[in-house]
Design a protein around this motif. Structure first.
Motif, PDB file in Angstrom:
ATOM      1  N   GLU A 175      -8.412   0.756   5.286  1.00 52.66           N
ATOM      2  CA  GLU A 175      -9.540  -0.115   4.974  1.00 52.66           C
ATOM      3  C   GLU A 175      -9.024  -1.294   4.165  1.00 52.66           C
ATOM      4  O   GLU A 175      -8.534  -1.134   3.050  1.00 52.66           O
ATOM      5  CB  GLU A 175     -10.604   0.637   4.169  1.00 52.66           C
ATOM      6  CG  GLU A 175     -11.264   1.784   4.913  1.00 52.66           C
ATOM      7  CD  GLU A 175     -12.196   1.297   6.024  1.00 52.66           C
ATOM      8  OE1 GLU A 175     -12.553   0.099   5.996  1.00 52.66           O
ATOM      9  OE2 GLU A 175     -12.536   2.104   6.907  1.00 52.66           O
ATOM     10  N   TRP A 212       9.525   6.287   1.061  1.00 51.33           N
ATOM     11  CA  TRP A 212       8.244   6.346   0.348  1.00 51.33           C
ATOM     12  C   TRP A 212       8.366   5.837  -1.087  1.00 51.33           C
ATOM     13  O   TRP A 212       7.352   5.631  -1.753  1.00 51.33           O
ATOM     14  CB  TRP A 212       7.706   7.778   0.363  1.00 51.33           C
ATOM     15  CG  TRP A 212       7.335   8.227   1.745  1.00 51.33           C
ATOM     16  CD1 TRP A 212       8.181   8.690   2.706  1.00 51.33           C
ATOM     17  CD2 TRP A 212       6.036   8.233   2.340  1.00 51.33           C
ATOM     18  NE1 TRP A 212       7.501   8.996   3.863  1.00 51.33           N
ATOM     19  CE2 TRP A 212       6.167   8.731   3.661  1.00 51.33           C
ATOM     20  CE3 TRP A 212       4.765   7.884   1.882  1.00 51.33           C
ATOM     21  CZ2 TRP A 212       5.093   8.878   4.529  1.00 51.33           C
ATOM     22  CZ3 TRP A 212       3.689   8.031   2.746  1.00 51.33           C
ATOM     23  CH2 TRP A 212       3.849   8.515   4.044  1.00 51.33           C
ATOM     24  N   ILE A 232      -6.386   0.543  -2.973  1.00 46.14           N
ATOM     25  CA  ILE A 232      -5.578   1.755  -2.933  1.00 46.14           C
ATOM     26  C   ILE A 232      -5.956   2.560  -1.689  1.00 46.14           C
ATOM     27  O   ILE A 232      -7.127   2.882  -1.486  1.00 46.14           O
ATOM     28  CB  ILE A 232      -5.783   2.616  -4.201  1.00 46.14           C
ATOM     29  CG1 ILE A 232      -5.359   1.811  -5.447  1.00 46.14           C
ATOM     30  CG2 ILE A 232      -4.982   3.907  -4.104  1.00 46.14           C
ATOM     31  CD1 ILE A 232      -5.596   2.554  -6.746  1.00 46.14           C
ATOM     32  N   GLN A 233      -4.961   2.868  -0.847  1.00 47.26           N
ATOM     33  CA  GLN A 233      -5.199   3.615   0.385  1.00 47.26           C
ATOM     34  C   GLN A 233      -4.847   5.091   0.172  1.00 47.26           C
ATOM     35  O   GLN A 233      -3.939   5.429  -0.601  1.00 47.26           O
ATOM     36  CB  GLN A 233      -4.330   3.046   1.515  1.00 47.26           C
ATOM     37  CG  GLN A 233      -4.546   1.567   1.774  1.00 47.26           C
ATOM     38  CD  GLN A 233      -5.922   1.246   2.320  1.00 47.26           C
ATOM     39  OE1 GLN A 233      -6.514   2.025   3.060  1.00 47.26           O
ATOM     40  NE2 GLN A 233      -6.448   0.072   1.955  1.00 47.26           N
ATOM     41  N   ASP A 234      -5.583   5.999   0.854  1.00 47.53           N
ATOM     42  CA  ASP A 234      -5.273   7.419   0.721  1.00 47.53           C
ATOM     43  C   ASP A 234      -4.003   7.768   1.509  1.00 47.53           C
ATOM     44  O   ASP A 234      -3.434   6.934   2.213  1.00 47.53           O
ATOM     45  CB  ASP A 234      -6.456   8.281   1.173  1.00 47.53           C
ATOM     46  CG  ASP A 234      -6.848   8.048   2.631  1.00 47.53           C
ATOM     47  OD1 ASP A 234      -5.982   7.585   3.412  1.00 47.53           O
ATOM     48  OD2 ASP A 234      -8.003   8.319   2.990  1.00 47.53           O
ATOM     49  N   TYR A 235      -3.569   9.035   1.406  1.00 53.77           N
ATOM     50  CA  TYR A 235      -2.302   9.444   2.015  1.00 53.77           C
ATOM     51  C   TYR A 235      -2.326   9.268   3.530  1.00 53.77           C
ATOM     52  O   TYR A 235      -1.319   8.863   4.134  1.00 53.77           O
ATOM     53  CB  TYR A 235      -1.990  10.901   1.671  1.00 53.77           C
ATOM     54  CG  TYR A 235      -0.789  11.434   2.409  1.00 53.77           C
ATOM     55  CD1 TYR A 235       0.504  11.063   2.040  1.00 53.77           C
ATOM     56  CD2 TYR A 235      -0.948  12.272   3.528  1.00 53.77           C
ATOM     57  CE1 TYR A 235       1.611  11.525   2.733  1.00 53.77           C
ATOM     58  CE2 TYR A 235       0.156  12.736   4.223  1.00 53.77           C
ATOM     59  CZ  TYR A 235       1.432  12.364   3.821  1.00 53.77           C
ATOM     60  OH  TYR A 235       2.531  12.816   4.521  1.00 53.77           O
ATOM     61  N   LEU A 236      -3.468   9.559   4.171  1.00 56.28           N
ATOM     62  CA  LEU A 236      -3.551   9.455   5.627  1.00 56.28           C
ATOM     63  C   LEU A 236      -3.336   8.006   6.069  1.00 56.28           C
ATOM     64  O   LEU A 236      -2.616   7.741   7.050  1.00 56.28           O
ATOM     65  CB  LEU A 236      -4.900   9.965   6.110  1.00 56.28           C
ATOM     66  CG  LEU A 236      -5.012  10.261   7.616  1.00 56.28           C
ATOM     67  CD1 LEU A 236      -4.003  11.338   8.014  1.00 56.28           C
ATOM     68  CD2 LEU A 236      -6.427  10.696   7.967  1.00 56.28           C
ATOM     69  N   ALA A 237      -3.926   7.056   5.357  1.00 48.74           N
ATOM     70  CA  ALA A 237      -3.740   5.642   5.685  1.00 48.74           C
ATOM     71  C   ALA A 237      -2.291   5.228   5.464  1.00 48.74           C
ATOM     72  O   ALA A 237      -1.709   4.470   6.265  1.00 48.74           O
ATOM     73  CB  ALA A 237      -4.674   4.775   4.845  1.00 48.74           C
ATOM     74  N   GLN A 238      -1.676   5.736   4.394  1.00 49.79           N
ATOM     75  CA  GLN A 238      -0.274   5.442   4.135  1.00 49.79           C
ATOM     76  C   GLN A 238       0.625   6.012   5.237  1.00 49.79           C
ATOM     77  O   GLN A 238       1.599   5.375   5.653  1.00 49.79           O
ATOM     78  CB  GLN A 238       0.139   6.016   2.779  1.00 49.79           C
ATOM     79  CG  GLN A 238      -0.477   5.310   1.586  1.00 49.79           C
ATOM     80  CD  GLN A 238      -0.077   5.959   0.276  1.00 49.79           C
ATOM     81  OE1 GLN A 238       0.205   7.156   0.211  1.00 49.79           O
ATOM     82  NE2 GLN A 238      -0.052   5.167  -0.794  1.00 49.79           N
ATOM     83  N   LYS A 254       3.657  -0.020  -3.224  1.00 46.87           N
ATOM     84  CA  LYS A 254       2.783  -0.513  -4.308  1.00 46.87           C
ATOM     85  C   LYS A 254       3.563  -1.356  -5.316  1.00 46.87           C
ATOM     86  O   LYS A 254       3.474  -1.170  -6.525  1.00 46.87           O
ATOM     87  CB  LYS A 254       2.105   0.666  -5.021  1.00 46.87           C
ATOM     88  CG  LYS A 254       1.254   1.525  -4.100  1.00 46.87           C
ATOM     89  CD  LYS A 254       0.691   2.734  -4.816  1.00 46.87           C
ATOM     90  CE  LYS A 254      -0.069   3.642  -3.865  1.00 46.87           C
ATOM     91  NZ  LYS A 254      -0.566   4.876  -4.516  1.00 46.87           N
ATOM     92  N   TYR A 274       0.789  -1.236   0.000  1.00 36.00           N
ATOM     93  CA  TYR A 274       0.000   0.000   0.000  1.00 36.00           C
ATOM     94  C   TYR A 274       0.823   1.290   0.000  1.00 36.00           C
ATOM     95  O   TYR A 274       0.281   2.355  -0.297  1.00 36.00           O
ATOM     96  CB  TYR A 274      -0.941   0.009   1.205  1.00 36.00           C
ATOM     97  CG  TYR A 274      -1.891  -1.161   1.204  1.00 36.00           C
ATOM     98  CD1 TYR A 274      -2.902  -1.264   0.253  1.00 36.00           C
ATOM     99  CD2 TYR A 274      -1.773  -2.180   2.151  1.00 36.00           C
ATOM    100  CE1 TYR A 274      -3.768  -2.347   0.245  1.00 36.00           C
ATOM    101  CE2 TYR A 274      -2.644  -3.259   2.152  1.00 36.00           C
ATOM    102  CZ  TYR A 274      -3.630  -3.340   1.194  1.00 36.00           C
ATOM    103  OH  TYR A 274      -4.489  -4.410   1.179  1.00 36.00           O
ATOM    104  N   GLN A 326     -10.080  -1.906   0.451  1.00 35.29           N
ATOM    105  CA  GLN A 326      -9.634  -1.003  -0.613  1.00 35.29           C
ATOM    106  C   GLN A 326      -8.234  -1.380  -1.093  1.00 35.29           C
ATOM    107  O   GLN A 326      -7.313  -1.514  -0.299  1.00 35.29           O
ATOM    108  CB  GLN A 326      -9.621   0.447  -0.110  1.00 35.29           C
ATOM    109  CG  GLN A 326     -10.991   0.976   0.297  1.00 35.29           C
ATOM    110  CD  GLN A 326     -10.927   2.403   0.801  1.00 35.29           C
ATOM    111  OE1 GLN A 326      -9.883   3.053   0.723  1.00 35.29           O
ATOM    112  NE2 GLN A 326     -12.037   2.892   1.318  1.00 35.29           N
TER     113      GLN A 326
END
Length: 472
Positions: free
Chosen positions: A395, A320, A400-406, A264, A261, A398
């Motif tokens: 989640e 990253w 693809i996770q958003d930046y906050l999840a990353q 990737k 995530y 999903q």
């Protein structure tokens, strides 16, 4: 006496013992969270709860089996060998069953109990074998130099097993959209279980232990536990060991989320980060073995903790993208190499110190109490990482996770290990078994061993003369 040079067969056999134990155990304790969460669909909160429930048994079973193993007496096999030889096929079978849910996989509560049960059963077998693997160097060799040499052989062989234990799940479970990937993974795990059991069984025929230890009257369990907690160097070491266990568990668990995530990656690229880590472990074993000889066990241990902690800290800022992350993984692998080599030498020194105090050899008792204090770190680390990523909005459904999840993954994967490793390194400055005074005390250990060896040979001669008299 086993205080001279060890044979090559014994060194390779000990390496086989470690590889046969660690290949299945590392796969279970690193991949099972991801397997149940992503492949089987068990909710992250329930997985975290399962690890916390399991932590109670994970802690108490080690002192129990440590006491049992120290009190085992077998003229034919010894104290340790029977558990390895006859436990090998059971260990392989239970590992295979970890990947075959026997309760309803469509029911979250049933799947939760399934995970908890397999953790309980597998860890019991792992404990029985792992206690022996952790403490055997203290019995096979006496000097720090020979113990370090034994562990170089062991860690070279073990690093191959550890590399496979991470590459196989990563290659088969992450970055793979094929519907057959989980099936291929499970089939692979069957072969892993069978091969590991065979390696353990064969290794048991070439391992040696001090037979005279069976003559000793062991301490009662309560007194033994009290004496263990009176050992100040042991308590200092436990703080550092707990800290490293947190960091190591997060590395081996969170790496799947990090690769899938954040970086990737897919296909062969998913294996590169951990391949770099284990390549560095392999390369730096000789370097840290030299450090042990030149600056001592204590300073080498502290250096490895600081080194590894700084590497995780660096990963948070540059990790990253794969290109820059490789720098951090090179440093992490080299730092872990120092810890792997010096960790068991430190615990062997602690057991030596205890023998000066009690005149008893209690390797597995110490290994059991060590696990009582540090094994909960495995559950805490899994829960802590899952809690952090949940707070940051991860989640599992999903792709693809958003930046906050990353960001949550990166905090859990990099900053938490850094903090714990830094604390562990600072505490180890209070570890007292170092310097000329400790080397002088080692002479007392030699005297104790010589006394025990003489008494053992007298015991054997007495029994032999008795048998000859009965035949006449």
């Amino acid at each position: 006496m086993n205080n001279g040079r060890l044979s090559l067969k014994s060194k390779i056999a000990y390496g086989g013992l470690g590889a046969g134990i660690s290949l299945p155990s590392q796969i279970v304790f690193s991949a099972i969270t991801f397997f149940y969460n992503i492949v089987l669909g068990l909710d992250a909160e329930l997985i975290g709860l399962s690890w916390l429930v399991f932590s109670f048994w994970n802690a108490v079973n080690d002192p129990i089996f440590g006491f049992i193993e120290d009190n085992t007496k077998s003229k034919k096999y010894g104290r340790r060998i029977p558990y390895i030889r006859f436990g090998a096929p059971i260990y392989g079978l239970v590992f295979i069953l970890c990947w075959f849910p026997f309760l309803d996989i469509n029911n979250q509560i049933a799947l939760f109990f399934n995970l908890t049960i397999v953790l309980f059963v597998f860890d019991t077998l792992f404990t029985i074998l792992g206690l022996i693997n952790f403490t055997l160097p203290a019995e096979m060799a006496l000097t720090s130099k020979e113990r370090g040499n034994l562990l170089v052989y062991s860690n070279v062989i073990n690093s191959i097993a550890l590399l496979l234990s991470f590459i196989l799940p990563i290659l088969l479970l992450t970055g793979n959209e094929s519907p057959d990937a989980p099936i291929i993974f499970v089939i692979t795990m069957i072969f892993v279980g069978i091969i590991s059991a065979i390696i353990l069984f064969i290794s048991s025929f070439y391992l040696k232990e001090n037979q005279y230890t069976q003559m000793e009257q062991t301490l009662p369990i309560i007194k033994g536990i009290k004496e263990t907690f009176k050992n100040a160097p042991f308590l200092v070491f436990e703080v550092a060991n707990f800290s490293f266990t947190i960091a190591q568990t997060i590395l081996t668990t969170a790496i799947y989320y990090y690769i899938d995530y954040v970086l990737k990656l897919s296909g062969f690229l998913t294996t590169i980060p951990l391949a770099i880590v284990f390549l560095m472990i392999f390369i730096f074993l000789a370097v840290f073995n030299l450090f042990i000889r030149k600056i001592g066990v204590k300073k080498t241990f502290i250096l490895s903790l600081f080194w590894t902690g700084f590497s995780f800290f660096l990963i948070f800022f540059i990790g990253w993208t794969l290109e820059f992350a490789l720098i951090g993984f090179i440093l992490i692998g080299s730092g872990i190499s120092g810890y792997m080599l010096s960790n068991q030498v430190v615990i062997a020194e602690i057991v030596d110190y205890d023998e000066v105090r009690t005149e008893k050899r209690r390797e597995t008792t110490y290994s059991g109490i060590n696990a009582l204090l540090t094994k909960p770190a495995i559950s805490v680390a899994n829960w802590l990482f899952l809690f952090i990523i949940s707070v940051f909005g991860f989640e599992a459904e999903q792709n693809i996770q958003d930046y906050l999840a990353q960001l949550g993954i990166m905090i859990g994967f990099a900053l938490i290990p850094f903090l714990f490793l830094f604390i562990g390194a600072l505490v180890m400055f209070f570890y007292p078994l170092d310097g000329p005074e400790w080397l002088a005390q080692k002479a007392e250990i030699v005297r104790i061993h010589q006394k025990k060896e003489r008494e053992y040979h007298q015991y054997l001669d007495s029994n032999l003369n008795k048998e000859k008299g009965e035949k006449k």
